[in-house]
Design a protein around this motif. Structure first.
Motif, mmCIF file in Angstrom:
data_model
loop_
_atom_site.group_PDB
_atom_site.id
_atom_site.type_symbol
_atom_site.label_atom_id
_atom_site.label_comp_id
_atom_site.label_asym_id
_atom_site.label_seq_id
_atom_site.Cartn_x
_atom_site.Cartn_y
_atom_site.Cartn_z
ATOM 1 N N ARG A 134 39.047 57.954 45.380
ATOM 2 C CA ARG A 134 39.138 56.705 46.154
ATOM 3 C C ARG A 134 40.187 55.823 45.478
ATOM 4 O O ARG A 134 39.862 54.830 44.827
ATOM 5 N N PHE A 135 41.452 56.191 45.668
ATOM 6 C CA PHE A 135 42.517 55.446 44.994
ATOM 7 C C PHE A 135 42.606 54.014 45.496
ATOM 8 O O PHE A 135 43.139 53.147 44.816
ATOM 9 N N GLU A 136 42.107 53.780 46.720
ATOM 10 C CA GLU A 136 42.208 52.411 47.239
ATOM 11 C C GLU A 136 41.500 51.440 46.296
ATOM 12 O O GLU A 136 41.884 50.284 46.184
ATOM 13 N N GLU A 137 40.464 51.900 45.594
ATOM 14 C CA GLU A 137 39.772 51.012 44.661
ATOM 15 C C GLU A 137 40.669 50.661 43.474
ATOM 16 O O GLU A 137 40.769 49.513 43.065
ATOM 17 N N GLY A 138 41.339 51.668 42.928
ATOM 18 C CA GLY A 138 42.242 51.435 41.799
ATOM 19 C C GLY A 138 43.408 50.541 42.189
ATOM 20 O O GLY A 138 43.771 49.603 41.472
ATOM 21 N N PHE A 139 43.993 50.815 43.351
ATOM 22 C CA PHE A 139 45.154 50.026 43.764
ATOM 23 C C PHE A 139 44.758 48.605 44.155
ATOM 24 O O PHE A 139 45.524 47.661 44.000
ATOM 25 N N TYR A 140 43.543 48.452 44.660
ATOM 26 C CA TYR A 140 43.038 47.112 44.951
ATOM 27 C C TYR A 140 43.013 46.298 43.652
ATOM 28 O O TYR A 140 43.473 45.157 43.605
ATOM 29 N N LEU A 141 42.518 46.917 42.587
ATOM 30 C CA LEU A 141 42.441 46.213 41.297
ATOM 31 C C LEU A 141 43.825 45.934 40.726
ATOM 32 O O LEU A 141 44.069 44.889 40.118
ATOM 33 N N ILE A 142 44.751 46.867 40.938
ATOM 34 C CA ILE A 142 46.141 46.632 40.530
ATOM 35 C C ILE A 142 46.662 45.385 41.248
ATOM 36 O O ILE A 142 47.294 44.509 40.658
ATOM 37 N N GLY A 143 46.345 45.305 42.534
ATOM 38 C CA GLY A 143 46.749 44.147 43.316
ATOM 39 C C GLY A 143 46.132 42.855 42.782
ATOM 40 O O GLY A 143 46.791 41.814 42.729
ATOM 41 N N VAL A 144 44.869 42.939 42.359
ATOM 42 C CA VAL A 144 44.186 41.753 41.814
ATOM 43 C C VAL A 144 44.943 41.236 40.587
ATOM 44 O O VAL A 144 45.151 40.034 40.432
ATOM 45 N N LEU A 145 45.391 42.150 39.745
ATOM 46 C CA LEU A 145 46.175 41.735 38.569
ATOM 47 C C LEU A 145 47.542 41.208 38.985
ATOM 48 O O LEU A 145 47.988 40.152 38.540
ATOM 49 N N ALA A 146 48.222 41.970 39.860
ATOM 50 C CA ALA A 146 49.570 41.585 40.282
ATOM 51 C C ALA A 146 49.550 40.212 40.941
ATOM 52 O O ALA A 146 50.402 39.360 40.661
ATOM 53 N N GLY A 147 48.575 39.976 41.805
ATOM 54 C CA GLY A 147 48.478 38.712 42.526
ATOM 55 C C GLY A 147 48.304 37.531 41.587
ATOM 56 O O GLY A 147 48.779 36.426 41.859
ATOM 57 N N GLN A 148 47.605 37.774 40.467
ATOM 58 C CA GLN A 148 47.390 36.670 39.528
ATOM 59 C C GLN A 148 48.563 36.466 38.576
ATOM 60 O O GLN A 148 48.790 35.364 38.095
ATOM 61 N N MET A 149 49.287 37.545 38.279
ATOM 62 C CA MET A 149 50.339 37.448 37.265
ATOM 63 C C MET A 149 51.704 37.105 37.855
ATOM 64 O O MET A 149 52.603 36.692 37.128
ATOM 65 N N THR A 150 51.889 37.319 39.155
ATOM 66 C CA THR A 150 53.218 37.081 39.728
ATOM 67 C C THR A 150 53.568 35.596 39.700
ATOM 68 O O THR A 150 52.708 34.742 39.919
ATOM 69 N N LYS A 151 54.834 35.325 39.411
ATOM 70 C CA LYS A 151 55.302 33.950 39.465
ATOM 71 C C LYS A 151 56.083 33.732 40.752
ATOM 72 O O LYS A 151 56.145 32.638 41.275
ATOM 73 N N SER A 152 56.708 34.791 41.252
ATOM 74 C CA SER A 152 57.546 34.653 42.446
ATOM 75 C C SER A 152 56.743 34.857 43.727
ATOM 76 O O SER A 152 57.283 34.692 44.822
ATOM 77 N N ASN A 153 55.468 35.235 43.603
ATOM 78 C CA ASN A 153 54.644 35.590 44.759
ATOM 79 C C ASN A 153 55.238 36.741 45.574
ATOM 80 O O ASN A 153 54.956 36.893 46.758
ATOM 81 N N THR A 154 56.094 37.515 44.947
ATOM 82 C CA THR A 154 56.655 38.678 45.608
ATOM 83 C C THR A 154 56.281 39.909 44.787
ATOM 84 O O THR A 154 56.580 39.981 43.599
ATOM 85 N N LEU A 155 55.617 40.860 45.427
ATOM 86 C CA LEU A 155 55.264 42.100 44.748
ATOM 87 C C LEU A 155 56.114 43.226 45.298
ATOM 88 O O LEU A 155 56.657 43.126 46.398
ATOM 89 N N GLY A 156 56.212 44.278 44.542
ATOM 90 C CA GLY A 156 56.960 45.441 45.009
ATOM 91 C C GLY A 156 56.116 46.694 44.899
ATOM 92 O O GLY A 156 55.094 46.713 44.206
ATOM 93 N N PHE A 157 56.544 47.731 45.600
ATOM 94 C CA PHE A 157 55.820 48.997 45.544
ATOM 95 C C PHE A 157 56.840 50.116 45.734
ATOM 96 O O PHE A 157 57.618 50.099 46.689
#
Lengths: 361, 306
Positions: A134-157
């Motif tokens: 269930r990779f969606e769980e792992g990637f969801y958590l990655i998103g949780v970190l990315a969303g909090q750490m981003t300064k530009s509010n722009t993420l990449g994949f």
């Protein structure tokens, strides 16, 4: 295809042992085989499977005998490998890449008493079982970190191929990020390869140049982590912990521990409770999806949110694809109060709201 | 315009290994030898360069080791094709397979280890010029050396006496031999030169582009270098243009995706290959160009008695 010589030797030694029953007093061990796409030293996907194979061997002792064949391309070559392994007396065969699906269907029909297990596929049979993290769980958590750490509010994949199991990951990373930071936007780039460090590096440089300061990946090399380390942005590892390539850059990542699943399935074969036609999805709860160590630079408040979400995912309180979810054209895909059914993951082909561009058709 | 700077910078980094490998192969093919083993020599160079740079802590040692490893592998090819007169196509393919396997074997314990990236050099004054400084004077030393290599190869093939001899040998080794030119020795040196540049191209991947070693990390770049030589009609300038073009379009398609251009990614992935072919086909519209420029004895074994 490169068949390691000692595997051949080991296989023939086993054949000899079977041929001389007087020499062995114990019950004949169950022969379990693994077929790998890459080399066992790839530092990622294949290596994780091989680590689990060794754990399986340690756990089951003399009750089983394992073999592996590495660097098996997803072509007709793989059919020959499966056929040979089945003919050699292996009773349980794990096929550890999506592309083995069709060859496996053919070989499984020819060897009805051999049990096959196929990763990430969607075709089961009386002697084929599909298993999937269930990779969606792992990637969801990655998103949780990315969303909090981003300064530009722009993420990449950095995506490999726009197939359902990868689109699922960019979708869930975006959903995870939006759960903590509604302003985030996601830019995906598809490189159309699983593995090309040069191209992955260029994709990472491009995303960073376009303002993405936390980049997730679904390709196999640590190139994007090196890029982030140099530019002072964030990245996430995949399959293995890649922090040696960028201590400051890697926030976390998804890894897999397949050993629990392999041990469970092998036991089922030994005690006779193994059945075909199953599709198993294991996630954080079962310990198949494991998060890579967190970067010590992440502020405690952000770690707290991460741990809370993780606990909720494990308890089942939180479902990454719980409604309401809109696609990026505004159409409602999952209704409020509902959740996406597991079966839909194998045909997922839309971006959630917040992802730029459109899914390559 | 500012947005284009990182794109151009990435293009240069993407094109540099292709330039090294393709310029070396140009010289090899001009001497009448077809070495299809670039991919293998690049991988050997990548792993040797990585190991040496890690052990010594010096990138110069890394690149030197990579060049030496490339030369060593090319000598096997030279001995087989020049002394034993084996088929060059088959031997070159075998060399690639050998290099892929050997590099994986040698690099078994190096996977997953980091190495410091070769730093970009800043030139006092020049690098500080706005825009232009970023665009032209912000690269690692190997980028500047690749330009020097181009000038050198171009001069060698068109102006130097030895270069003209080499081309004569590529056109007609029998005639060159008859007037007392050392066919085998020249071809050996050309093959070794090609090995050295392919090794350096490989080390550029493992020390600069993505400072790490992973099995098969060249990911087909050796074959692209080989194609560039043909499409560049064996002329160094066109080969270099082709390499930058290829790198540029590869980079462009990633940027286009990042901007959300609604074009299928499969199409974009194809674009570098398609664009390079189209442009180079336009360069040599006349179908005779390739035939006329191709060294006449390319791929043929030479024996002094035949």
């Amino acid at each position: 295809m490169r068949l390691r010589i000692w595997n051949v030797l080991r296989a023939s030694a086993t054949a000899l042992a079977v041929a001389l029953p007087a020499a062995s007093f114990a019950a004949e061990p169950l022969k379990v085989a693994f077929v790998y796409l890459g080399p066992v030293t790839d530092g990622g996907w294949t290596q994780m499977h091989d680590v689990a194979r060794k754990k399986l061997e340690a756990a089951m002792g003399s009750a089983i005998k394992t073999t592996f064949v590495e660097n098996v391309p997803e072509t007709a070559d793989s059919e020959r490998v499966f056929r040979q392994l089945a003919a050699d007396g292996n009773k349980l065969i794990f096929a550890t890449s999506f592309g083995y699906m069709e060859p496996l269907q053919k070989v499984a029909k020819l060897f009805p008493d051999v049990k096959f297990e196929h990763v990430n596929g969607f075709k089961t049979a009386p002697n084929i079982v599909v298993y999937e993290p269930r990779f969606e769980e792992g990637f969801y958590l990655i998103g949780v970190l990315a969303g909090q750490m981003t300064k530009s509010n722009t993420l990449g994949f950095i995506g490999s191929f726009p197939i359902p199991s990868v689109i699922r990951n960019v979708d869930s990373m975006t959903l995870g990020a939006q759960s903590v930071n509604p302003k985030v936007k996601m830019k995906p780039i598809w490189v159309n390869t699983w593995y090309d460090p040069g191209k992955e590096r260029q994709a990472a440089d491009t995303l960073i140049a376009q303002g993405a300061d936390a980049v997730g990946q679904n390709t196999d090399s640590p190139a994007s982590i090196q890029a982030a380390q140099e530019k002072g942005t964030y990245a996430f590892s995949i399959d293995a912990d890649m922090s040696s390539f960028g201590k400051k850059a890697q926030l976390s990542g998804t890894t897999e521990d397949w050993s629990g699943y392999y041990i469970a399935e092998t036991k089922k074969v030994i005690d006779g409770s193994w059945t075909g036609n199953r599709h198993t999805r294991w996630g954080l709860k079962e310990g198949l999806v494991v998060m890579a160590p967190l970067n010590p630079d992440i502020p405690p408040a952000a770690v707290k949110v991460f741990e809370e979400k993780k606990a909720k995912l494990i308890s089942g309180e939180l479902n990454p694809f719980a409604g309401p979810i809109k696609d990026n054209s505004g159409k409602e895909m999952v209704a409020a109060g509902g959740a996406m059914p597991d079966a839909t993951f194998s045909s997922l082909n839309w971006y959630v709201d917040g992802i730029e561009g459109s899914v390559p058709k | 315009m500012i947005a284009l700077v990182p794109m151009i910078a990435s293009t240069v980094v993407a094109a540099t290994p292709l330039i090294y490998a393709a310029l070396g192969e140009t010289v090899v093919e001009r001497s009448g030898v077809l070495n299809l083993g670039i991919e293998g020599m690049m991988l050997i160079g990548a792993v040797a360069g990585f190991a040496a740079a890690r052990a010594s802590g010096s990138d110069s040692v890394g690149f030197a080791a990579a060049a030496a490893a490339g030369v060593a592998l090319s000598l096997i090819f030279g001995f087989l094709t020049l002394n034993l007169q084996t088929n060059q196509v088959a031997t070159g393919l075998a060399l690639t397979l050998f290099g892929v396997g050997l590099s994986a074997f040698v690099g078994h314990n190096l996977a997953g280890m980091p190495v410091e990236r070769l730093e970009a050099i800043t030139i006092p004054g020049l690098s500080a010029i706005p825009l232009l400084g970023d665009l032209l004077f912000h690269y690692d030393i190997m980028v500047y050396l690749s330009v020097a290599l181009f000038v050198g190869v171009h001069w060698f093939l068109t102006k130097s006496r030895t270069g003209l001899t080499l081309r004569a040998i590529g056109e007609s080794p029998g005639v060159a031999h008859a007037i007392g030119k050392p066919v085998l020795a020249t071809r050996y040196l050309a093959v070794m030169f090609g090995g050295a540049t392919a090794g350096i191209a490989g080390a550029y991947l493992s020390l600069v582009q993505t400072p790490m070693w992973v099995e098969g990390m060249s990911a087909g770049k050796g074959w692209i270098a080989l194609a560039l030589v043909v499409f560049g009609t064996w002329k160094p300038a066109r080969v270099v243009v082709g390499a930058y073009l290829f790198g540029g379009v590869t980079q462009f398609q990633l940027f286009a995706q990042g901007f959300g251009l609604p074009v299928p990614t499969e199409f974009l992935s194809m674009l570098p290959y398609a664009a390079t072919i189209v442009v180079l086909v336009i360069i040599c519209r006349d179908p005779k160009t390739i035939l006329l420029n191709q060294p006449a004895s390319l791929g043929h074994s030479f024996h002094p008695t035949t």
